[in-house]
Every structure is written in C-alpha cells, then in structure tokens.
Design a protein around this motif. Structure first.
Motif, PDB file in Angstrom:
ATOM      1  N   THR A 242       0.827  -1.204   0.000  1.00 12.00           N
ATOM      2  CA  THR A 242       0.000   0.000   0.000  1.00 12.00           C
ATOM      3  C   THR A 242       0.863   1.257   0.000  1.00 12.00           C
ATOM      4  O   THR A 242       0.534   2.239  -0.670  1.00 12.00           O
ATOM      5  CB  THR A 242      -0.951  -0.011   1.216  1.00 12.00           C
ATOM      6  OG1 THR A 242      -1.682  -1.236   1.203  1.00 12.00           O
ATOM      7  CG2 THR A 242      -1.915   1.142   1.166  1.00 12.00           C
ATOM      8  N   ARG A 243       1.971   1.239   0.723  1.00 13.30           N
ATOM      9  CA  ARG A 243       2.896   2.373   0.715  1.00 13.30           C
ATOM     10  C   ARG A 243       3.454   2.614  -0.692  1.00 13.30           C
ATOM     11  O   ARG A 243       3.556   3.760  -1.135  1.00 13.30           O
ATOM     12  CB  ARG A 243       4.073   2.140   1.671  1.00 13.30           C
ATOM     13  CG  ARG A 243       3.765   2.113   3.129  1.00 13.30           C
ATOM     14  CD  ARG A 243       3.558   3.448   3.701  1.00 13.30           C
ATOM     15  NE  ARG A 243       4.730   4.300   3.528  1.00 13.30           N
ATOM     16  CZ  ARG A 243       4.893   5.425   4.169  1.00 13.30           C
ATOM     17  NH1 ARG A 243       3.998   5.815   5.029  1.00 13.30           N
ATOM     18  NH2 ARG A 243       5.936   6.178   3.952  1.00 13.30           N
TER      19      ARG A 243
ATOM     20  N   ALA B 144       0.788   4.216  -2.816  1.00 14.52           N
ATOM     21  CA  ALA B 144       0.635   5.645  -2.514  1.00 14.52           C
ATOM     22  C   ALA B 144       1.818   6.440  -3.064  1.00 14.52           C
ATOM     23  O   ALA B 144       1.630   7.535  -3.607  1.00 14.52           O
ATOM     24  CB  ALA B 144       0.505   5.849  -1.004  1.00 14.52           C
ATOM     25  N   ARG B 145       3.011   5.895  -2.968  1.00 13.72           N
ATOM     26  CA  ARG B 145       4.195   6.584  -3.477  1.00 13.72           C
ATOM     27  C   ARG B 145       4.152   6.719  -5.002  1.00 13.72           C
ATOM     28  O   ARG B 145       4.585   7.722  -5.557  1.00 13.72           O
ATOM     29  CB  ARG B 145       5.457   5.842  -3.053  1.00 13.72           C
ATOM     30  CG  ARG B 145       6.710   6.582  -3.458  1.00 13.72           C
ATOM     31  CD  ARG B 145       7.921   6.077  -2.791  1.00 13.72           C
ATOM     32  NE  ARG B 145       7.862   6.492  -1.380  1.00 13.72           N
ATOM     33  CZ  ARG B 145       8.571   5.937  -0.424  1.00 13.72           C
ATOM     34  NH1 ARG B 145       9.392   4.953  -0.699  1.00 13.72           N
ATOM     35  NH2 ARG B 145       8.482   6.348   0.810  1.00 13.72           N
TER      36      ARG B 145
ATOM     37  N   LYS C  81       1.564   7.086  -6.682  1.00 11.62           N
ATOM     38  CA  LYS C  81       0.359   7.881  -6.974  1.00 11.62           C
ATOM     39  C   LYS C  81      -0.812   7.047  -7.518  1.00 11.62           C
ATOM     40  O   LYS C  81      -1.659   7.565  -8.229  1.00 11.62           O
ATOM     41  CB  LYS C  81       0.681   9.033  -7.934  1.00 11.62           C
ATOM     42  CG  LYS C  81       1.772   9.955  -7.472  1.00 11.62           C
ATOM     43  CD  LYS C  81       1.382  10.683  -6.214  1.00 11.62           C
ATOM     44  CE  LYS C  81       2.494  11.657  -5.836  1.00 11.62           C
ATOM     45  NZ  LYS C  81       2.498  12.005  -4.459  1.00 11.62           N
TER      46      LYS C  81
ATOM     47  N   GLU D 101      -4.286   8.144  -3.278  1.00  8.03           N
ATOM     48  CA  GLU D 101      -3.999   9.473  -2.744  1.00  8.03           C
ATOM     49  C   GLU D 101      -3.202   9.414  -1.455  1.00  8.03           C
ATOM     50  O   GLU D 101      -2.343  10.233  -1.214  1.00  8.03           O
ATOM     51  CB  GLU D 101      -5.302  10.245  -2.517  1.00  8.03           C
ATOM     52  CG  GLU D 101      -5.938  10.712  -3.796  1.00  8.03           C
ATOM     53  CD  GLU D 101      -7.174  11.543  -3.532  1.00  8.03           C
ATOM     54  OE1 GLU D 101      -7.194  12.278  -2.517  1.00  8.03           O
ATOM     55  OE2 GLU D 101      -8.103  11.452  -4.329  1.00  8.03           O
ATOM     56  N   SER D 102      -3.523   8.444  -0.620  1.00  7.45           N
ATOM     57  CA  SER D 102      -2.800   8.279   0.641  1.00  7.45           C
ATOM     58  C   SER D 102      -2.842   6.807   1.041  1.00  7.45           C
ATOM     59  O   SER D 102      -3.548   5.996   0.438  1.00  7.45           O
ATOM     60  CB  SER D 102      -3.410   9.142   1.743  1.00  7.45           C
ATOM     61  OG  SER D 102      -4.622   8.581   2.183  1.00  7.45           O
ATOM     62  N   ILE D 103      -2.128   6.501   2.089  1.00 11.41           N
ATOM     63  CA  ILE D 103      -2.097   5.126   2.588  1.00 11.41           C
ATOM     64  C   ILE D 103      -3.434   4.741   3.240  1.00 11.41           C
ATOM     65  O   ILE D 103      -3.716   3.572   3.447  1.00 11.41           O
ATOM     66  CB  ILE D 103      -0.916   4.941   3.555  1.00 11.41           C
ATOM     67  CG1 ILE D 103      -0.651   3.469   3.769  1.00 11.41           C
ATOM     68  CG2 ILE D 103      -1.158   5.643   4.862  1.00 11.41           C
ATOM     69  CD1 ILE D 103       0.683   3.177   4.349  1.00 11.41           C
ATOM     70  N   GLU D 104      -4.279   5.723   3.531  1.00  8.17           N
ATOM     71  CA  GLU D 104      -5.554   5.460   4.181  1.00  8.17           C
ATOM     72  C   GLU D 104      -6.610   4.889   3.228  1.00  8.17           C
ATOM     73  O   GLU D 104      -7.632   4.388   3.676  1.00  8.17           O
ATOM     74  CB  GLU D 104      -6.073   6.728   4.847  1.00  8.17           C
ATOM     75  CG  GLU D 104      -5.197   7.140   6.006  1.00  8.17           C
ATOM     76  CD  GLU D 104      -5.630   8.439   6.634  1.00  8.17           C
ATOM     77  OE1 GLU D 104      -6.625   9.050   6.167  1.00  8.17           O
ATOM     78  OE2 GLU D 104      -4.968   8.865   7.590  1.00  8.17           O
TER      79      GLU D 104
ATOM     80  N   ASN E 233      -8.967   6.129   1.034  1.00 13.11           N
ATOM     81  CA  ASN E 233     -10.276   6.691   1.362  1.00 13.11           C
ATOM     82  C   ASN E 233     -11.364   6.405   0.333  1.00 13.11           C
ATOM     83  O   ASN E 233     -12.539   6.421   0.665  1.00 13.11           O
ATOM     84  CB  ASN E 233     -10.153   8.199   1.592  1.00 13.11           C
ATOM     85  CG  ASN E 233      -9.365   8.500   2.841  1.00 13.11           C
ATOM     86  OD1 ASN E 233      -9.522   7.839   3.853  1.00 13.11           O
ATOM     87  ND2 ASN E 233      -8.495   9.494   2.770  1.00 13.11           N
TER      88      ASN E 233
ATOM     89  N   GLU F  16      -9.551   3.089  -4.807  1.00 14.54           N
ATOM     90  CA  GLU F  16      -8.177   2.928  -4.331  1.00 14.54           C
ATOM     91  C   GLU F  16      -7.980   1.610  -3.589  1.00 14.54           C
ATOM     92  O   GLU F  16      -6.861   1.137  -3.462  1.00 14.54           O
ATOM     93  CB  GLU F  16      -7.809   4.071  -3.378  1.00 14.54           C
ATOM     94  CG  GLU F  16      -7.673   5.403  -4.036  1.00 14.54           C
ATOM     95  CD  GLU F  16      -7.374   6.504  -3.035  1.00 14.54           C
ATOM     96  OE1 GLU F  16      -7.549   6.290  -1.817  1.00 14.54           O
ATOM     97  OE2 GLU F  16      -6.978   7.595  -3.474  1.00 14.54           O
TER      98      GLU F  16
END
Length: 160
Positions: free
Chosen positions: A56-57, A60-61, A63, A66-69, A71, A75
């Motif tokens: 997941t990291r 996110a890296r 793109k 949007e983030s590791i969360e 949302n 995603e």
C-alpha cells in the motif's frame, strides 16, 4: 479527542486482527511449542501485516492512491486483492503445516471474509474495521457455541 480516535483506529487496523486473534485465542495452544509459535507469529507479521502495508505504501508513493488510508472505493481494489492473496497463502500454508483445526478454520474464515470484502468493494465502500471485528466476534461466538461455553462471558469478551 481526534488524535485518540486515530490511535485507536491504527491499533485496531484490520491487518492486525489475525495477529491479535491468534495471540488472545490460540496463545495457550501455541505456547506449548515456543519454536513453532515463533514461526507462526513471524509468518503472521510478515504475510498479514508487513507485506500488505508495504504494498500500500508503494501504491501511494507511485500515486495509484492518494494516501495510505485508501479513502475511496477505487483505491482499495489492488490492496484488497493483495491482502486476499496474502491471506490465501497464509491459510493454505497453515493448512499444510497442520497447525490445528481451529486455527486453520479461523484463517480460512478470514480468507472467506476477505473475498467477500473484495467483491463488495466493487459496489460499496464498506468499513473494513467493522468487517474485521465482525469476523472475530463471529468466530468467538461460534467457538463458544461449539464448545458449549457460557455465552454471556464470550459475548461480553468479543464485544468489548
């Protein structure tokens, strides 16, 4: 207050639930063979926490999220697919290691619920935290019913 809620959310993250369940429910069984327990806990930490986290990291890296969360529902597709794969590897590995029927049953239950979450994610954004807690609660209740344990204590333990 928000900071506390965030810490609780991280502490009860769905990726940690199989590890917590193994520790709290199966620890007495695993403590009979410490070397075996170390292998089981190592496999759990690597396969159900670290690999999905780093996957997941990386997403996110790069793109792809949007983030590791994660949302949005879109995603979550690839991370859920990766978690499903990780849990499948873990469940079948534990089956072939013959770690015990009830532990195998629990991990195949986790695999089944993960598959349901993956499929539901195509249509709805569901709470993965609640799904993980529901899986543990259902497993504990089934465990207590099967062994005819006084359910009020089991119910209170699984809810709290």
């Amino acid at each position: 207050m928000q900071k506390t809620a965030h810490y609780i959310s991280v502490l009860l993250h769905p990726l940690f639930i199989p590890l917590y369940t193994t520790f709290f429910i199966f620890n007495k069984y695993l403590s009979q063979n410490p070397k075996f327990a170390g292998i089981i806990y190592s496999l759990l930490i690597i396969d159900s926490i670290l690999l999905p986290y780093f996957f997941t990291r990386i997403m996110a890296r790069k793109k792809h999220a949007e983030s590791i969360e994660l949302n949005s529902r879109k995603e979550r597709y690839w991370p859920l697919a990766f978690v499903l794969y990780s849990y499948a590897v873990l469940a079948f590995l534990f089956y072939y290691l013959k770690i015990g029927f009830y532990m195998e049953l629990f991990f195949f239950s986790v695999l089944g619920v993960s598959l349901i979450a993956f499929l539901l994610n195509f249509f709805y954004k569901i709470s993965l935290h609640m799904l993980a807690m529901g899986t543990v609660t259902g497993f504990i209740l089934a465990f207590f019913i099967y062994f005819k344990v006084y359910l009020t204590v089991g119910l209170l333990a699984s809810i709290s």
